[in-house]
Design a protein around this motif. Structure first.
Motif, mmCIF file in Angstrom:
data_model
loop_
_atom_site.group_PDB
_atom_site.id
_atom_site.type_symbol
_atom_site.label_atom_id
_atom_site.label_comp_id
_atom_site.label_asym_id
_atom_site.label_seq_id
_atom_site.Cartn_x
_atom_site.Cartn_y
_atom_site.Cartn_z
ATOM 1 N N ASN A 156 0.847 -1.188 0.000
ATOM 2 C CA ASN A 156 0.000 0.000 0.000
ATOM 3 C C ASN A 156 0.883 1.239 0.000
ATOM 4 O OD1 ASN A 156 -2.422 -1.372 0.082
ATOM 5 N ND2 ASN A 156 -2.464 -1.454 2.306
ATOM 6 N N ARG A 157 0.670 2.110 -0.962
ATOM 7 C CA ARG A 157 1.462 3.338 -1.063
ATOM 8 C C ARG A 157 0.538 4.535 -1.234
ATOM 9 N NH1 ARG A 157 6.728 3.144 -1.319
ATOM 10 N NH2 ARG A 157 7.676 1.116 -1.592
ATOM 11 N N CYS A 158 1.002 5.677 -0.731
ATOM 12 C CA CYS A 158 0.277 6.935 -0.880
ATOM 13 C C CYS A 158 0.192 7.275 -2.364
ATOM 14 C CB CYS A 158 1.002 8.033 -0.118
ATOM 15 S SG CYS A 158 0.288 9.667 -0.338
ATOM 16 N N SER A 159 -0.985 7.679 -2.814
ATOM 17 C CA SER A 159 -1.168 7.991 -4.226
ATOM 18 C C SER A 159 -0.482 9.291 -4.625
ATOM 19 C CB SER A 159 -2.654 8.063 -4.552
ATOM 20 O OG SER A 159 -3.282 9.025 -3.734
ATOM 21 N N CYS A 189 5.043 4.573 1.931
ATOM 22 C CA CYS A 189 4.371 3.310 2.256
ATOM 23 C C CYS A 189 4.014 3.218 3.739
ATOM 24 C CB CYS A 189 5.228 2.128 1.840
ATOM 25 S SG CYS A 189 6.814 2.054 2.646
ATOM 26 N N ARG A 190 4.701 3.937 4.571
ATOM 27 C CA ARG A 190 4.386 3.883 6.001
ATOM 28 C C ARG A 190 3.381 4.960 6.356
ATOM 29 N NH1 ARG A 190 9.245 1.852 9.526
ATOM 30 N NH2 ARG A 190 10.130 0.384 8.054
ATOM 31 N N GLY A 191 2.537 4.662 7.328
ATOM 32 C CA GLY A 191 1.521 5.626 7.745
ATOM 33 C C GLY A 191 0.428 5.774 6.702
ATOM 34 N N TYR A 192 0.174 4.708 5.953
ATOM 35 C CA TYR A 192 -0.834 4.729 4.888
ATOM 36 C C TYR A 192 -2.223 4.601 5.487
ATOM 37 C CZ TYR A 192 -3.405 3.109 0.773
ATOM 38 O OH TYR A 192 -4.314 2.957 -0.232
ATOM 39 N N MET A 193 -3.134 5.467 5.084
ATOM 40 C CA MET A 193 -4.516 5.422 5.554
ATOM 41 C C MET A 193 -5.368 4.846 4.437
ATOM 42 S SD MET A 193 -4.696 9.037 7.526
ATOM 43 C CE MET A 193 -6.093 8.608 8.530
ATOM 44 N N GLY A 213 -6.494 6.529 1.002
ATOM 45 C CA GLY A 213 -5.514 6.228 -0.028
ATOM 46 C C GLY A 213 -4.284 7.100 -0.010
ATOM 47 N N VAL A 214 -4.044 7.785 1.114
ATOM 48 C CA VAL A 214 -2.871 8.651 1.232
ATOM 49 C C VAL A 214 -2.174 8.394 2.569
ATOM 50 C CG1 VAL A 214 -3.756 10.493 -0.254
ATOM 51 C CG2 VAL A 214 -4.277 10.531 2.161
ATOM 52 N N SER A 215 -0.958 8.906 2.691
ATOM 53 C CA SER A 215 -0.221 8.746 3.944
ATOM 54 C C SER A 215 -0.721 9.761 4.969
ATOM 55 C CB SER A 215 1.269 8.930 3.709
ATOM 56 O OG SER A 215 1.557 10.264 3.365
ATOM 57 N N ARG A 216 -0.330 9.559 6.202
ATOM 58 C CA ARG A 216 -0.808 10.428 7.290
ATOM 59 C C ARG A 216 -0.356 11.872 7.097
ATOM 60 N NH1 ARG A 216 3.555 11.251 10.562
ATOM 61 N NH2 ARG A 216 5.255 9.785 10.260
ATOM 62 N N ILE A 217 0.826 12.074 6.530
ATOM 63 C CA ILE A 217 1.358 13.425 6.341
ATOM 64 C C ILE A 217 0.556 14.170 5.275
ATOM 65 C CG2 ILE A 217 3.405 14.721 5.657
ATOM 66 C CD1 ILE A 217 5.000 12.218 6.750
ATOM 67 N N PHE A 275 -2.420 13.352 4.300
ATOM 68 C CA PHE A 275 -3.782 13.455 4.831
ATOM 69 C C PHE A 275 -3.935 14.703 5.689
ATOM 70 C CE2 PHE A 275 -6.796 12.529 8.295
ATOM 71 C CZ PHE A 275 -7.940 12.323 7.548
ATOM 72 N N ARG A 276 -2.968 14.928 6.552
ATOM 73 C CA ARG A 276 -3.035 16.094 7.435
ATOM 74 C C ARG A 276 -3.035 17.394 6.637
ATOM 75 N NH1 ARG A 276 -0.002 17.161 13.068
ATOM 76 N NH2 ARG A 276 -0.446 19.360 13.165
ATOM 77 N N ASN A 277 -2.193 17.467 5.611
ATOM 78 C CA ASN A 277 -2.152 18.673 4.775
ATOM 79 C C ASN A 277 -3.465 18.886 4.035
ATOM 80 O OD1 ASN A 277 0.476 19.257 5.502
ATOM 81 N ND2 ASN A 277 1.362 18.134 3.795
ATOM 82 N N LEU A 278 -4.040 17.804 3.509
ATOM 83 C CA LEU A 278 -5.302 17.927 2.775
ATOM 84 C C LEU A 278 -6.446 18.344 3.699
ATOM 85 C CD1 LEU A 278 -5.111 14.816 0.416
ATOM 86 C CD2 LEU A 278 -4.725 17.201 -0.185
ATOM 87 N N VAL A 279 -6.440 17.819 4.927
ATOM 88 C CA VAL A 279 -7.489 18.188 5.890
ATOM 89 C C VAL A 279 -7.340 19.656 6.283
ATOM 90 C CG1 VAL A 279 -8.300 17.802 8.249
ATOM 91 C CG2 VAL A 279 -7.869 15.867 6.764
ATOM 92 N N SER A 280 -6.119 20.105 6.484
ATOM 93 C CA SER A 280 -5.889 21.503 6.856
ATOM 94 C C SER A 280 -6.371 22.459 5.772
ATOM 95 C CB SER A 280 -4.405 21.742 7.116
ATOM 96 O OG SER A 280 -3.990 20.988 8.223
ATOM 97 N N GLN A 281 -6.240 22.034 4.525
ATOM 98 C CA GLN A 281 -6.680 22.867 3.410
ATOM 99 C C GLN A 281 -8.176 22.726 3.150
ATOM 100 O OE1 GLN A 281 -4.249 21.667 0.114
ATOM 101 N NE2 GLN A 281 -2.350 22.193 1.172
#
Length: 89
Positions: free
Chosen positions: A50-53, A58-62, A66-70, A72-78
């Motif tokens: 599983n990899r972030c699109s 590959c680590r911290g994949y949600m 379909g993205v990594s935690r890092i 994901f956090r940026n997308l949520v903030s925006q």
């Protein structure tokens, strides 16, 4: 950020898994393990990761997003992921 070669290798494996999925299923059902072993190694779904699109991490994949935690956090903030907001209490 993962190297471009790692991302390309992952996409190549995904295509190969899709290509041989039906053949693998038939060979497993008929218990023909000699022919199953002759299929390419990358045709096995176990070799997928599983990899972030976006970043390829590959680590911290949600899985749900379909993205990594890092990322994901940026997308949520925006505010780009509907229904999710940063918690504050």
């Amino acid at each position: 950020m993962a190297k471009e070669s790692v991302k390309a290798r992952q996409k190549k494996r995904e295509k190969m898994v899709m290509k041989y999925a039906n053949k693998r299923r038939i060979l497993k059902k008929s218990k023909n393990y000699e022919l199953l072993q002759k299929l390419p190694r990358d045709a096995s779904p176990v070799r997928l990761r599983n990899r972030c699109s976006i970043s390829g991490r590959c680590r911290g994949y949600m899985r749900q997003f379909g993205v990594s935690r890092i990322v994901f956090r940026n997308l949520v903030s925006q505010g780009l992921i509907p229904g999710v907001k940063k918690a504050s209490w």
